[in-house]
Design an enzyme around this catalytic site. Sequence first.
Site, PDB file in Angstrom:
ATOM      1  CG  HIS A   1      -1.935   1.079   1.364  1.00 18.18           C
ATOM      2  ND1 HIS A   1      -1.961   1.926   2.556  1.00 18.18           N
ATOM      3  CD2 HIS A   1      -2.789   1.503   0.525  1.00 18.18           C
ATOM      4  CE1 HIS A   1      -3.057   2.616   2.416  1.00 18.18           C
ATOM      5  NE2 HIS A   1      -3.355   2.873   1.135  1.00 18.18           N
TER       6      HIS A   1
ATOM      7  CD  GLU B   1      -2.472   2.003  -3.907  1.00 19.62           C
ATOM      8  OE1 GLU B   1      -3.041   3.034  -3.953  1.00 19.62           O
ATOM      9  OE2 GLU B   1      -1.471   2.158  -2.721  1.00 19.62           O
TER      10      GLU B   1
ATOM     11  CG  ASP C   1      -2.628   6.805  -3.687  1.00 19.97           C
ATOM     12  OD1 ASP C   1      -3.679   6.109  -3.671  1.00 19.97           O
ATOM     13  OD2 ASP C   1      -1.730   6.791  -2.776  1.00 19.97           O
TER      14      ASP C   1
ATOM     15  CD  GLU D   1      -6.991   5.302  -4.880  1.00 15.74           C
ATOM     16  OE1 GLU D   1      -8.054   6.007  -4.553  1.00 15.74           O
ATOM     17  OE2 GLU D   1      -6.294   4.690  -4.106  1.00 15.74           O
TER      18      GLU D   1
ATOM     19  CE  LYS E   1      -6.438   9.236  -4.202  1.00 20.00           C
ATOM     20  NZ  LYS E   1      -6.911   8.639  -2.986  1.00 20.00           N
TER      21      LYS E   1
ATOM     22  CG  ASP F   1      -0.119   0.974   5.588  1.00 17.36           C
ATOM     23  OD1 ASP F   1      -0.284   1.256   4.580  1.00 17.36           O
ATOM     24  OD2 ASP F   1      -0.903   1.030   6.683  1.00 17.36           O
TER      25      ASP F   1
END
Length: 234
Positions: free
Chosen positions: A6, A32, A34, A99, A101, A213
């Site tokens: 994460h 992953e 963002d 991801e 955003k 995490d």
Amino acid sequence: MLIVGHRGARALEPENTLRALRRCMACADLVEVDLRLTRDGIPVAIHDATVDRTTDGTGPVKGYTIEDLTRLDAGEGETIPTLREVLALIQGQTGLIVEIKEPGTEAIIVSVIIDRLPERLFLVSSNPESVTMAKRLLPGVQAGLIYSGATDDPIGLARSVQADVILPRWDRVSREVVEQAHGAGLLVIPWTLNREEDIKEAARLGVDGFASDDPCAARQYLQGGTQKSATPAR
């Protein structure tokens, strides 16, 4: 189960930095990040709409050019990486979950990714329209719908936007949700699991993967070892 780092390994290193991704890649199946755009339209890895929490700068990400943004300290001397830098780092070594955003940025993100496709790629978003657009722009990609709040029919919503996976917040996961998702041909990858008991419960429920995490601690938990989990970094 797939282990997803994460924001890299944010319990151990500054999140969404190349340093965090390197740490993550030692144990995770996928990393992953963002993505948001700079003022000059460059996709960069940062979670918040502003740089205040994770760097020594202030103000919105979209207020910075890429040249100015890379002068900021994102922790431990790291900078905010571009999507191109992330792709170069992981190439041939691990998969990637992106991801999205900001709705409307899908085409730019895909235009960068398509030149250097990871070995496994998920494009995910909490915005249903972004999931649909990802599938349209990159046919064959695995796309996912993120959700955290109460959703009447997450499986139906995911299917309506052609998602391949749902990514619920951990407290939204139940055996019923997992069974319904699998029955609809969807993968289930919840977030964010850091405690040994949660990871073992996720395995019992039959999820397909999870975000953590601290992916190396998560790997040890799955293999039956015990390791004290770290506290997420800022």
